[in-house]
Write an enzyme that holds these catalytic residues in place. Structure first.
Site, mmCIF file in Angstrom:
data_model
loop_
_atom_site.group_PDB
_atom_site.id
_atom_site.type_symbol
_atom_site.label_atom_id
_atom_site.label_comp_id
_atom_site.label_asym_id
_atom_site.label_seq_id
_atom_site.Cartn_x
_atom_site.Cartn_y
_atom_site.Cartn_z
ATOM 1 N N LYS A 1 28.233 37.038 -87.342
ATOM 2 C CA LYS A 1 28.065 38.409 -86.828
ATOM 3 C C LYS A 1 27.741 38.300 -85.333
ATOM 4 C CE LYS A 1 25.670 42.713 -87.954
ATOM 5 N NZ LYS A 1 25.267 43.033 -86.591
ATOM 6 N N CYS B 1 5.974 37.899 -50.491
ATOM 7 C CA CYS B 1 5.724 37.050 -49.331
ATOM 8 C C CYS B 1 6.619 37.582 -48.227
ATOM 9 C CB CYS B 1 6.085 35.598 -49.639
ATOM 10 S SG CYS B 1 6.185 34.576 -48.151
ATOM 11 N N GLU C 1 35.034 42.114 -81.846
ATOM 12 C CA GLU C 1 33.741 42.205 -81.200
ATOM 13 C C GLU C 1 33.853 41.625 -79.797
ATOM 14 O OE1 GLU C 1 31.896 43.693 -83.246
ATOM 15 O OE2 GLU C 1 29.841 43.574 -82.471
ATOM 16 N N GLU D 1 31.718 35.668 -92.136
ATOM 17 C CA GLU D 1 32.020 35.552 -90.695
ATOM 18 C C GLU D 1 30.722 35.619 -89.911
ATOM 19 O OE1 GLU D 1 34.421 39.053 -90.392
ATOM 20 O OE2 GLU D 1 36.285 37.943 -90.613
ATOM 21 N N GLU E 1 48.936 25.255 -61.130
ATOM 22 C CA GLU E 1 50.281 25.553 -61.624
ATOM 23 C C GLU E 1 50.307 26.987 -62.176
ATOM 24 O OE1 GLU E 1 53.086 24.227 -61.510
ATOM 25 O OE2 GLU E 1 54.264 25.094 -63.136
ATOM 26 N N TYR E 2 49.266 27.344 -62.904
ATOM 27 C CA TYR E 2 49.180 28.689 -63.474
ATOM 28 C C TYR E 2 49.143 29.740 -62.358
ATOM 29 C CZ TYR E 2 47.338 32.699 -66.012
ATOM 30 O OH TYR E 2 47.146 33.955 -66.517
ATOM 31 N N ASP E 3 48.304 29.496 -61.345
ATOM 32 C CA ASP E 3 48.208 30.441 -60.226
ATOM 33 C C ASP E 3 49.546 30.598 -59.517
ATOM 34 O OD1 ASP E 3 45.604 30.905 -60.739
ATOM 35 O OD2 ASP E 3 44.826 29.512 -59.227
HETATM 36 ZN ZN LIG Z 1 6.311 32.280 -48.720
#
Ligand SMILES: [Zn+2]
Length: 670
Positions: free
Chosen positions: A115, A427, A175, A113, A35-37
């Site tokens: 950090k 390898c 932040e 708070e 719905e949002y899309d």
């Molecule tokens: Zn191998």
């Protein structure tokens, strides 16, 4: 009529912003993703037809714009200061005594708070509209990373309606961070590309925010917690808690775990309560920030030359643990690189149980001097990746044994080889099941072909049963076989087959990335797809043609060439093609008038009559293709005022250069 459309566009935007807030800030979505899309697509469609109504704060403008050549400087109105920090409760009490003394016995409160281990940024809003976002920089000037910050969906581009008053100007600070999950995913990707992984989420976040291409930043899964303000005009707030509540009401994402504390003992208790619990958070924190709550009292306390007197950070010392190194095993990566992994006796560390640690490479084992059976110290770097620090050699009993680099691949038994130019051991067997698994997982991963349901457990079985001998076989899986796998219900088998079919329509850049060409990350894949338009053209391209692309270095170019010279790889590509995987760029929409059909344009410098975005949109609408870098395949370079190095490149390659007037004529005097 025009007014109607404008108001329809505005209403749609308001609805989308509301849903953005519910989803990204409140964590309480009210509509489905589909719905949002649908809403977003409808808005995009309206704006496509009426580009004159596109505003920078439209939800469609979060990811866009050209990669920048460099960031502009942005000056903070109020400087972003650093803060003092401590590891001891004793020093926190001393901090409290200083505050008490300076406030002359007045009563006060602290607010604590988490950090967040991220990157501090400052967001500038004018009359409630986002106008700029910048890094902290040196505290006075930062980098203007507006386009990158706009990709973080929880940053509102406009204040929400229920905020009590909108300030004329406000610096909102927070932040930006990367989740632990995002951090692990990006490091896994970096390692598979043979790049050095990020040391911690903070570095990963900082590196992401400094990417010059906002489209790449949008994929880095960054988020933000807002923790305060700088300069404010036209709004009066009295206390920090009030600031946080106000910002939350204006649509910003604040951290739910801040707490008002009456005294320093309560603060110290709060710090202690997070010591263990922090390991379970979905983001990394490296301590607790303590601030005086009342803003007038903060002013009275003032600042020293480098940090405020009303704020302090308590940091958690990195936790170390002693455990036993039970074994060293080796893993085979996507490109055949062999890496050693430490198997540890499970030990509790920073909130989780650790039983494995990467040893990066064989030189690292030599450097550490560890033996199997040793007691070793482990630490979590960035509180996430367990790391072996050293061996407690004094605790040796004589029963320890030295580790020897294996001569054979643990997955296929082939003899291992050391490349001439690298320390890594590899390898080189193309049929090595461990590599097939890793390549298939990479092919199906979220940023590549994005095939949901094709995870570790399923790929292991498919390769072990030889249903998949290379990733091209993904498109030939039969429903009955998939259904017969362990832990595979009928419904999930159907979903997987559906997801595989759907992935055939992916954009070319995803396919180029999914091929797993060494050193080709998402950005390089983008550039290659943009410049060559199809797998056929890319595989025919010469080393010179690939090197001519701005942003593609010789290492990548050589790797691309050798990939397409390899017979095995060409066989896989043929398989993909026969299965109906889209092998070329979508190109122009069928409704395009075709005036510029098939022509590739590169814009450089500033155009007078168009923004960069408008000009590109116009080129697309007329059937052409805008590109960000000049190569032999470029048809025209449009040079505006102050053109950059692209103009020199065009001259060098003999690409036709036109000015804005020519361009206008070409697009039909629009
Ligand atoms: Zn191998």
């Amino acid at each position: 009529m025009k007014k109607d459309i404008e108001s329809r566009i505005e209403k749609l935007r308001a609805r989308i912003r509301g849903h953005d807030r519910l989803y990204y800030v409140e964590n309480a979505p009210q509509v489905s993703d589909q719905e949002y899309d649908r809403l977003l697509k409808r808005l995009k469609a309206l704006e496509d037809v009426h580009p004159e109504f596109i505003t920078p704060d439209s939800p469609t403008q979060r990811v866009g714009g050209e990669p920048a050549a460099e960031f502009k400087q942005a000056r903070h109105i109020v400087p972003m200061l650093s803060m003092d920090n401590t590891y001891s409760a004793e020093e926190m009490k001393e901090f409290d005594e200083r505050v008490r003394k300076n406030l002359k016995g007045a009563s006060f409160e602290y607010i604590t708070e988490l950090k967040i281990d991220g990157v501090s940024v400052s967001l500038l809003y004018e009359n409630g509209k986002f106008i700029r976002g910048a890094t902290r920089g040196d505290g006075i000037n930062g980098d203007d990373i507006s386009n990158n910050l706009k990709t973080i969906r929880s940053i509102p581009l406009e204040f929400q309606g229920d905020a009590a008053g909108i300030p004329r100007l406000i610096e909102v600070r927070g932040e930006a961070y990367m989740t632990k999950e995002g951090f692990e995913a990006i490091n896994k990707k970096k390692e598979s590309l043979g790049e050095e992984p990020f040391a911690n989420p903070r570095n990963a976040c900082a590196g992401s925010l400094k990417l010059l291409d906002p489209r790449l930043v949008a994929k880095r899964h960054l988020d933000i917690f807002i923790w305060g303000t700088g300069h404010i005009e036209g709004l009066k707030l009295k206390a920090h808690l009030e600031v946080l509540q106000y910002l939350k009401s204006a649509g910003f994402r604040t951290n739910p775990d801040s707490k008002l504390c009456r005294d320093i003992d309560e603060v110290i208790e709060y710090c202690g309560s997070w010591r263990e619990r922090r390991g379970k958070l979905e983001y990394a924190i490296d301590g607790i920030v303590i601030k005086v709550n009342d803003l007038a009292q903060r002013d009275a306390l003032g600042v020293t030359t480098k940090s405020p007197r009303w704020m302090m950070a308590y940091k958690y010392p990195a936790e170390k643990a002693l455990t036993e190194l039970e074994d060293i095993i080796v893993q085979v990566g996507r490109t055949g690189t062999i890496t050693p992994v430490a198997i540890l006796k499970p030990v509790h560390l920073s909130g989780t149980t650790v039983s494995r640690a990467s040893l990066h490479n064989f030189d690292e084992i030599k450097r550490l001097g560890v033996k199997i059976g040793d007691k070793v110290y482990v630490e979590k770097s960035g509180e996430i990746i367990p790391k072996v620090l050293s061996a407690a050699k004094e605790k040796r009993t004589g029963g320890e044994r030295a580790f020897h680099i294996p001569a054979k691949c643990p997955a296929c038994g082939s003899k291992l080889a050391a490349g001439p130019d690298e320390v890594a051991i590899r390898c080189e067997n193309a049929g090595c099941p461990a590599q097939i698994k890793e390549k298939t997982l990479h092919f199906a991963s979220r940023d590549a072909m994005d095939i949901e349901g094709l995870g570790d457990a399923i790929v292991d079985q498919l390769v072990d049963k030889a249903f998949i001998k290379d990733y091209g076989d993904v498109y030939y899986l039969e429903f009955e076989r998939v259904k017969g796998l362990e832990r595979m219900a009928e419904k999930s088998a159907q979903n997987l087959i559906g997801a595989i079919a759907k992935s055939k329509e992916n954009d070319l850049n995803r396919l180029v990335y999914a091929l797993g060409i060494r050193h080709v990350g998402e950005r390089a894949a983008w550039l290659l797809a943009e410049n060559f338009n199809s797998i056929a053209r890319l595989s025919d391209a010469s080393l010179e043609e690939i090197t001519a692309i701005e942003g593609i270095g010789p290492v990548i170019a050589r790797s691309v060439c050798s990939f397409f010279r390899n017979h095995e790889n060409l066989k896989i590509i043929k398989k993909l093609k026969s299965a109906g995987v889209k092998m070329a760029a979508s190109g122009a929409s069928p409704s395009a008038s075709g005036r510029l059909l098939g022509k590739t344009f590169v814009l450089t410098g500033v155009l007078k009559s168009f923004t960069r975005g408008d000009a590109e949109e116009l080129i697309r609408r007329l059937g052409g293709r805008p590109s960000s870098s000049v190569s032999k395949n470029t048809d025209f370079v449009v040079a505006g005022e102050g053109p950059g190095s692209k103009l020199d490149k065009a001259r060098e390659l003999g690409v036709r250069i036109i000015d804005e007037e020519d361009f206008k004529k070409m697009v039909g005097g629009l």
